[in-house]
Design a protein around this motif. Structure first.
Motif, PDB file in Angstrom:
ATOM      1  N   GLU A  50      50.095  39.419  57.706  1.00 45.06           N
ATOM      2  CA  GLU A  50      48.802  38.906  57.258  1.00 45.06           C
ATOM      3  C   GLU A  50      48.288  39.794  56.127  1.00 45.06           C
ATOM      4  O   GLU A  50      48.203  41.018  56.271  1.00 45.06           O
ATOM      5  N   PRO A  51      47.959  39.196  54.985  1.00 43.60           N
ATOM      6  CA  PRO A  51      47.541  40.005  53.836  1.00 43.60           C
ATOM      7  C   PRO A  51      46.139  40.575  54.013  1.00 43.60           C
ATOM      8  O   PRO A  51      45.384  40.159  54.902  1.00 43.60           O
ATOM      9  N   ARG A  52      45.792  41.520  53.139  1.00 40.67           N
ATOM     10  CA  ARG A  52      44.427  42.016  53.041  1.00 40.67           C
ATOM     11  C   ARG A  52      43.695  41.176  52.006  1.00 40.67           C
ATOM     12  O   ARG A  52      44.291  40.620  51.086  1.00 40.67           O
ATOM     13  N   PHE A  53      42.369  41.090  52.116  1.00 37.31           N
ATOM     14  CA  PHE A  53      41.567  40.246  51.230  1.00 37.31           C
ATOM     15  C   PHE A  53      40.530  41.102  50.504  1.00 37.31           C
ATOM     16  O   PHE A  53      39.919  42.003  51.109  1.00 37.31           O
ATOM     17  N   MET A  54      40.351  40.800  49.210  1.00 32.89           N
ATOM     18  CA  MET A  54      39.369  41.528  48.395  1.00 32.89           C
ATOM     19  C   MET A  54      38.511  40.530  47.639  1.00 32.89           C
ATOM     20  O   MET A  54      38.997  39.501  47.160  1.00 32.89           O
ATOM     21  N   LEU A  55      37.231  40.836  47.515  1.00 38.88           N
ATOM     22  CA  LEU A  55      36.317  40.056  46.686  1.00 38.88           C
ATOM     23  C   LEU A  55      35.656  41.002  45.686  1.00 38.88           C
ATOM     24  O   LEU A  55      34.966  41.958  46.097  1.00 38.88           O
ATOM     25  N   ARG A 115      36.166  37.318  21.140  1.00 43.31           N
ATOM     26  CA  ARG A 115      35.425  37.333  22.391  1.00 43.31           C
ATOM     27  C   ARG A 115      36.031  36.310  23.322  1.00 43.31           C
ATOM     28  O   ARG A 115      36.107  35.129  22.993  1.00 43.31           O
ATOM     29  N   GLU A 116      36.476  36.730  24.479  1.00 44.16           N
ATOM     30  CA  GLU A 116      36.957  35.813  25.509  1.00 44.16           C
ATOM     31  C   GLU A 116      36.141  36.075  26.766  1.00 44.16           C
ATOM     32  O   GLU A 116      36.143  37.180  27.294  1.00 44.16           O
ATOM     33  N   GLU A 117      35.401  35.072  27.234  1.00 49.10           N
ATOM     34  CA  GLU A 117      34.523  35.229  28.380  1.00 49.10           C
ATOM     35  C   GLU A 117      35.338  35.105  29.652  1.00 49.10           C
ATOM     36  O   GLU A 117      35.417  34.043  30.263  1.00 49.10           O
ATOM     37  N   THR A 118      35.941  36.198  30.075  1.00 47.51           N
ATOM     38  CA  THR A 118      36.708  36.167  31.313  1.00 47.51           C
ATOM     39  C   THR A 118      36.623  37.534  31.960  1.00 47.51           C
ATOM     40  O   THR A 118      36.433  38.556  31.285  1.00 47.51           O
ATOM     41  N   THR A 119      36.713  37.585  33.287  1.00 42.98           N
ATOM     42  CA  THR A 119      36.632  38.829  34.019  1.00 42.98           C
ATOM     43  C   THR A 119      37.830  39.712  33.705  1.00 42.98           C
ATOM     44  O   THR A 119      38.948  39.228  33.549  1.00 42.98           O
ATOM     45  N   GLU A 120      37.599  41.005  33.648  1.00 44.69           N
ATOM     46  CA  GLU A 120      38.649  41.951  33.303  1.00 44.69           C
ATOM     47  C   GLU A 120      39.760  41.959  34.357  1.00 44.69           C
ATOM     48  O   GLU A 120      39.502  41.868  35.553  1.00 44.69           O
ATOM     49  N   GLN A 121      41.007  42.084  33.873  1.00 48.34           N
ATOM     50  CA  GLN A 121      42.155  42.216  34.769  1.00 48.34           C
ATOM     51  C   GLN A 121      42.207  43.658  35.258  1.00 48.34           C
ATOM     52  O   GLN A 121      42.322  44.584  34.462  1.00 48.34           O
ATOM     53  N   LEU A 122      42.122  43.872  36.609  1.00 44.47           N
ATOM     54  CA  LEU A 122      41.959  45.222  37.142  1.00 44.47           C
ATOM     55  C   LEU A 122      43.219  45.807  37.761  1.00 44.47           C
ATOM     56  O   LEU A 122      43.407  47.022  37.758  1.00 44.47           O
ATOM     57  N   TYR A 123      44.101  44.971  38.324  1.00 48.30           N
ATOM     58  CA  TYR A 123      45.168  45.505  39.170  1.00 48.30           C
ATOM     59  C   TYR A 123      46.563  45.114  38.697  1.00 48.30           C
ATOM     60  O   TYR A 123      47.455  44.868  39.503  1.00 48.30           O
ATOM     61  N   GLY A 169      36.857  43.401  43.998  1.00 40.56           N
ATOM     62  CA  GLY A 169      37.265  44.790  44.124  1.00 40.56           C
ATOM     63  C   GLY A 169      36.933  45.447  45.445  1.00 40.56           C
ATOM     64  O   GLY A 169      37.211  46.633  45.626  1.00 40.56           O
ATOM     65  N   VAL A 170      36.358  44.705  46.408  1.00 39.88           N
ATOM     66  CA  VAL A 170      35.978  45.283  47.702  1.00 39.88           C
ATOM     67  C   VAL A 170      36.747  44.551  48.810  1.00 39.88           C
ATOM     68  O   VAL A 170      36.757  43.313  48.859  1.00 39.88           O
ATOM     69  N   PHE A 171      37.396  45.329  49.720  1.00 39.44           N
ATOM     70  CA  PHE A 171      38.095  44.718  50.843  1.00 39.44           C
ATOM     71  C   PHE A 171      37.081  44.136  51.832  1.00 39.44           C
ATOM     72  O   PHE A 171      36.088  44.792  52.200  1.00 39.44           O
ATOM     73  N   ILE A 172      37.337  42.881  52.238  1.00 37.71           N
ATOM     74  CA  ILE A 172      36.461  42.224  53.219  1.00 37.71           C
ATOM     75  C   ILE A 172      37.350  41.560  54.272  1.00 37.71           C
ATOM     76  O   ILE A 172      38.564  41.442  54.108  1.00 37.71           O
ATOM     77  N   GLY A 212      50.627  42.721  51.391  1.00 36.35           N
ATOM     78  CA  GLY A 212      50.165  41.861  50.308  1.00 36.35           C
ATOM     79  C   GLY A 212      48.651  41.830  50.223  1.00 36.35           C
ATOM     80  O   GLY A 212      47.957  42.158  51.202  1.00 36.35           O
ATOM     81  N   VAL A 213      48.148  41.446  49.070  1.00 37.55           N
ATOM     82  CA  VAL A 213      46.695  41.405  48.850  1.00 37.55           C
ATOM     83  C   VAL A 213      46.357  40.116  48.123  1.00 37.55           C
ATOM     84  O   VAL A 213      47.052  39.706  47.192  1.00 37.55           O
ATOM     85  N   ILE A 214      45.281  39.477  48.549  1.00 30.67           N
ATOM     86  CA  ILE A 214      44.746  38.302  47.871  1.00 30.67           C
ATOM     87  C   ILE A 214      43.342  38.644  47.377  1.00 30.67           C
ATOM     88  O   ILE A 214      42.489  39.036  48.187  1.00 30.67           O
ATOM     89  N   LEU A 215      43.135  38.516  46.057  1.00 27.90           N
ATOM     90  CA  LEU A 215      41.857  38.889  45.450  1.00 27.90           C
ATOM     91  C   LEU A 215      41.143  37.647  44.948  1.00 27.90           C
ATOM     92  O   LEU A 215      41.782  36.676  44.528  1.00 27.90           O
ATOM     93  N   ALA A 216      39.839  37.708  44.965  1.00 27.69           N
ATOM     94  CA  ALA A 216      39.010  36.660  44.364  1.00 27.69           C
ATOM     95  C   ALA A 216      37.992  37.322  43.439  1.00 27.69           C
ATOM     96  O   ALA A 216      37.467  38.397  43.759  1.00 27.69           O
ATOM     97  N   TYR A 217      37.711  36.671  42.309  1.00 29.13           N
ATOM     98  CA  TYR A 217      36.722  37.163  41.350  1.00 29.13           C
ATOM     99  C   TYR A 217      35.585  36.151  41.259  1.00 29.13           C
ATOM    100  O   TYR A 217      35.815  34.957  40.993  1.00 29.13           O
ATOM    101  N   SER A 218      34.370  36.610  41.502  1.00 28.67           N
ATOM    102  CA  SER A 218      33.209  35.723  41.452  1.00 28.67           C
ATOM    103  C   SER A 218      32.942  35.271  40.023  1.00 28.67           C
ATOM    104  O   SER A 218      33.206  35.994  39.055  1.00 28.67           O
ATOM    105  N   ARG A 219      32.419  34.049  39.940  1.00 29.56           N
ATOM    106  CA  ARG A 219      32.021  33.537  38.635  1.00 29.56           C
ATOM    107  C   ARG A 219      30.740  34.233  38.202  1.00 29.56           C
ATOM    108  O   ARG A 219      29.837  34.460  38.999  1.00 29.56           O
ATOM    109  N   ARG A 220      30.649  34.605  36.885  1.00 31.58           N
ATOM    110  CA  ARG A 220      29.475  35.307  36.387  1.00 31.58           C
ATOM    111  C   ARG A 220      28.273  34.376  36.338  1.00 31.58           C
ATOM    112  O   ARG A 220      28.425  33.161  36.208  1.00 31.58           O
ATOM    113  N   PRO A 221      27.076  34.942  36.398  1.00 32.28           N
ATOM    114  CA  PRO A 221      25.865  34.110  36.322  1.00 32.28           C
ATOM    115  C   PRO A 221      25.842  33.300  35.034  1.00 32.28           C
ATOM    116  O   PRO A 221      26.178  33.799  33.961  1.00 32.28           O
TER     117      PRO A 221
END
Length: 822
Positions: free
Chosen positions: A675-680, A617-625, A682-685, A719-728
């Motif tokens: 200028e890159p696109r930004f995702m949080l 078990r490794e508590e980390t967000t899944e690698q998506l891209y 999995g959603v572009f913002i 280019g794309v810059i992604l951020a993954y929120s920390r889980r509760p």
């Protein structure tokens, strides 16, 4: 990291070898003896044997077993601690259960409870030590079992029903039985099952290895069906002119032995009728004009070995051969062979050879092996058991059993033994597929032995072991290859002997993909232990926590210090995959009993299925891209940046910062902007929303540019810059790896369920019920052990099986039947 190898010193010159081991022979024998000694020391074998309480089981029962670990050369109990692995494997190749035993002084015990989720069918129980994993698994202990699950018909899947039917049809054809399957079933068979040949197999084995023209050759012929079962065959050997030169008739094991003096340039054919079928022709090997035969006759107290070569052959002046006999890698005989008129007779005293298989090899003067022969010697170190039964002084409903253990001289023996008592109303002795004595002395050295090797060994009418000798004529030595041994081409030792459990792995810097040297690693053992261990990595980033002794399943956690930049190192474990097992249908295989669904079948009746294993078990967000160009981890406790813009400005590479704008360095995009696109998550913002996020709410940032951003299509062109929120509930990046590992098995004490023989099902009655299981019976200098056996209602006979070994050597097996007068 150096591999620790166990060395075994082999004493050669105290073995009573002939005087031919003198100076005249030193130059001939030295390379062979030296390399044999080196090989045996380097790859010193071990042997594992399991004594099971019985041979057939039903779900709900328990497989009780005693493990014996032997030094493979001396056949003495292996006195150091060692790991023994026991696996229960279904015929589909899946490991259904596993135990790790801690062997001390060569002995361990355990059990496997058979839960209702086990499919009905054929199984194999396999056992091996940690040291044995370095070598071919054909020398692991394996024993076939059939496990009955009367309720499996109400849980089986439809596809498994079809597979069971197809399996049974294949098994019947391999036995030569008429296939009564429907045309539709045969079509399904043809489509879904690989082609299998069901012909008889006939093979010829000239004694010594080759058929030599001009001398009398002894030849063994073996006839088996596709299951390996010997077949009845009779016939004649004809030369190319059609003249009969030998008559053939196989014994119960499908073996016939005959003499033939082949002529140069002639060909020979055996016309055989197998199981009274129409005769067919089978070609013998083509005779050679040169070479040597190695003929062995076993007499009461000695072996007579005859070396022959064609008399017309002219031997070079002064040329010599030499004959070496070794038992399990230890030289036991050696002699110079000077042929006279193409022949030389050699006598070997049997008392100089220990019990077991001795491998004789004939070498030329330049150390080329030219003939070999395996010989079995039954020594005087076999143990015997003398039991008697007492009723007086024993609690009602029990029998007292006392046993005296002796060697062949009548002396009483100190040792370690195990006993099982099995009953069923009018139960016959169960099918005997192995016993400690024949397994250690014979089956563990060779593969493909006849299924009735137990009966051959204990046949009182075969004092000189002729049946076993005929059997060995059809086998060659398989423990090592002379060519490899003489060239010092030894097998690679990947695993040192296991003393305790070990957790090993590697630590890397994921950003640089480099191993970390002298880097700290911590191990926490949970499950109520709360033990903490520390170590540092070696030059290649390897770490090792050896010598762990824990029982049952335990939870552990591995962790390490964060790297500069506040991101964790990558910890990877050495995960030992379960060794595969290819189940081969053999003479021990039974038809699968469940070939249709039961009347009470329903989907909810299906028990859980699958392999038994630990979990990680490794508590980390899944690698998506895919793999980013850079990953920035944000530590919850140490991060001081006010927003993600500051995080990128302080840590990112390949970016340009102008005012509040971020640009990807490199060529302009199709839209004339870098200028890159930004995702949080999995959603572009929009950029402002992204860059103003609070860092402690973010687990990590991933940066994709150039080719790596192609996964985003047109929107990834800049280019794309992604951020993954920390889980509760997350309090920082997970620096540790957590998993559950299998510790040592804690054996249970044998217990007896309440039952009446009269109430046993036919399946249970056939397999018998275990009344007593005593895995540890120690004899002192009086050679005596005792136990009590309960007698349940309806019992009319009890089968007692005893196996074990003396502390100073000697192997024993015995079966006894107690008749109960009701």
């Amino acid at each position: 990291m150096k591999t620790k190898i166990r060395l075994l010193t082999i004493v050669i010159f105290s073995l009573g070898l002939p005087a031919a081991f003198g100076s005249q022979y030193d130059q001939l024998k030295e390379p062979v003896i030296k390399n044999l000694e080196s090989y045996s020391s380097y790859a010193a074998p071990q042997k594992v044997y399991l004594h099971l309480d019985k041979s057939e089981y039903t779900v709900g029962e328990t497989i009780w077993f005693k493990a014996y670990l032997f030094d493979g050369i001396t056949h003495l109990p292996y006195v150091d601690t060692s790991n023994i692995y026991v696996e229960l494997i279904h015929s589909d190749g899946m490991t259904r259960d596993m135990r790790i035993l801690l062997s001390e002084d060569g002995f361990a015990r355990g059990e496997i409870s058979l839960g209702e989720g086990l499919p009905d069918g054929n199984y194999v129980i396999r056992a091996y030590s940690g040291w044995m994993e370095n070598f071919d698994d054909e020398f692991f202990f394996t024993r076939p079992l059939y496990i009955n699950n009367p309720e499996w018909e109400n849980a089986i899947r439809r596809w498994d029903v079809l597979r069971n039917r197809r399996f049974n049809r294949q098994l019947r054809r391999m036995r030569g039985e008429q296939d009564q399957a429907s045309f539709a079933a045969r079509v399904i068979d043809f489509i879904t099952a690989p082609f299998t040949s069901y012909d008889y197999q006939v093979a010829f084995f000239p004694e010594g290895g080759q058929l030599i023209a001009g001398v009398t050759n002894r030849v063994a012929m073996k006839v088996i069906d596709p299951l390996g079962q010997g077949q009845n065959a009779e016939g004649e050997v004809l030369d190319q002119r059609g003249q009969v030169v030998a008559s053939l008739e196989t014994d119960s094991g499908g073996i016939a032995v005959f003499d033939i003096e082949p002529e140069s340039g002639n060909t020979y054919t055996a016309r055989l009728s197998i199981n009274n079928e129409r005769a067919s022709g089978y070609e013998l090997p083509e005779p050679r004009n040169d070479g040597y035969t190695l003929r062995v006759n076993s007499e009461q107290d000695h072996l007579k070995i005859t070396v022959m070569t064609p008399g017309s052959r002219v031997e070079p002046e002064g040329s010599r051969l030499f004959l070496i006999g070794h038992t399990r890698g230890t030289p036991r005989f050696s002699e110079v062979v000077q042929l006279v008129n193409g022949m030389k007779e050699i006598v070997v005293d049997k008392t100089t050879l220990p019990s077991g298989i001795t491998h004789f090899t004939l070498f030329t003067a330049d150390h080329v092996p030219v003939a070999e022969r395996l010989v079995f010697v039954r020594g005087d170190d076999e143990l015997t058991f003398s039991p008697w039964v007492e009723t007086s002084g024993v609690e009602p409903g029990f029998l007292g059993v006392e046993v005296i253990v002796r060697d062949k001289t009548g002396s009483r023996v100190e040792g370690n033994f195990s006993l099982s008592a099995v009953t069923g109303k009018s139960a016959d002795a169960p099918e005997r597929r192995s016993d400690l004595l024949t397994y250690i002395l014979l089956s563990s050295e060779l593969q493909g032995l006849t299924p009735d090797i137990h009966d051959l060994y204990f046949d009182g009418d075969d004092n000189n072991g002729q049946a076993i000798d005929n059997l060995l004529l059809t086998h060659g030595w398989r423990r090592f290859d002379w060519e490899e041994a003489l060239a010092s081409d030894f097998p690679e030792i990947e695993k040192s002997e296991h003393r305790g459990l070990a957790i090993r792995g590697t630590v890397k810097d994921p950003a640089k993909n480099e191993s970390l040297t002298n880097y700290p690693v911590n191990l926490e053992v949970r499950s109520g232990h709360d033990d903490i261990f520390e170590t540092t990595t070696e030059r290649n980033g390897r770490f090792n926590f050896p010598g762990l002794y824990y029982e049952g399943q335990i939870e552990i956690a591995l962790s390490s210090r964060r790297l500069p930049g506040n991101y964790p190192p990558e910890i990877s474990l050495d995960i030992t995959e379960a060794r595969g097992y290819d189940y081969d249908i053999g003479y021990y295989t039974r038809e699968r009993r469940v070939t249709s669904r039961g009347d009470d079948w329903s989907r909810r009746n299906r028990p859980p299925r699958g392999r038994v294993s630990g979990s990680t078990r490794e508590e980390t967000t899944e690698q998506l891209y895919g793999v980013p160009d850079q990953t920035i981890y944000i530590d919850y406790e140490t991060s001081t940046e006010r927003n993600l813009y500051e995080v990128l400005r302080n840590r990112a590479t390949g970016l340009s910062f102008e005012g509040g704008t971020i640009m990807i360095r490199g060529p302009s995009s199709l839209v004339l902007s870098n200028e890159p696109r930004f995702m949080l998550d999995g959603v572009f913002i929009d950029a402002n929303t992204f860059l103003n996020n609070y860092p402690r709410d973010i687990e990590r940032i991933e940066i994709f540019r150039g080719a790596s951003a192609a996964i985003f299509g047109v929107r990834g062109g800049t280019g794309v810059i992604l951020a993954y929120s920390r889980r509760p509930g997350y309090s920082g990046f997970e620096d540790s790896m957590e998993l559950v590992m299998l510790g040592y098995h804690t054996p249970s004490e044998f217990y007896l369920d309440n039952f009446s023989v009269e109430n046993l099902s036919e399946v249970e009655r056939r397999g018998g019920k275990t009344l007593q299981w005593e895995p540890v019976l120690i004899t002192g200098n009086d050679g005596v052990f005792s136990t009590v056996v309960p007698v349940v209602e309806g019992t009319d006979r009890i089968l007692i099986t005893i196996e074990g070994t003396g502390f100073e050597g000697g192997l024993g097996f015995g079966e006894f039947i107690i008749e109960i007068d009701n």
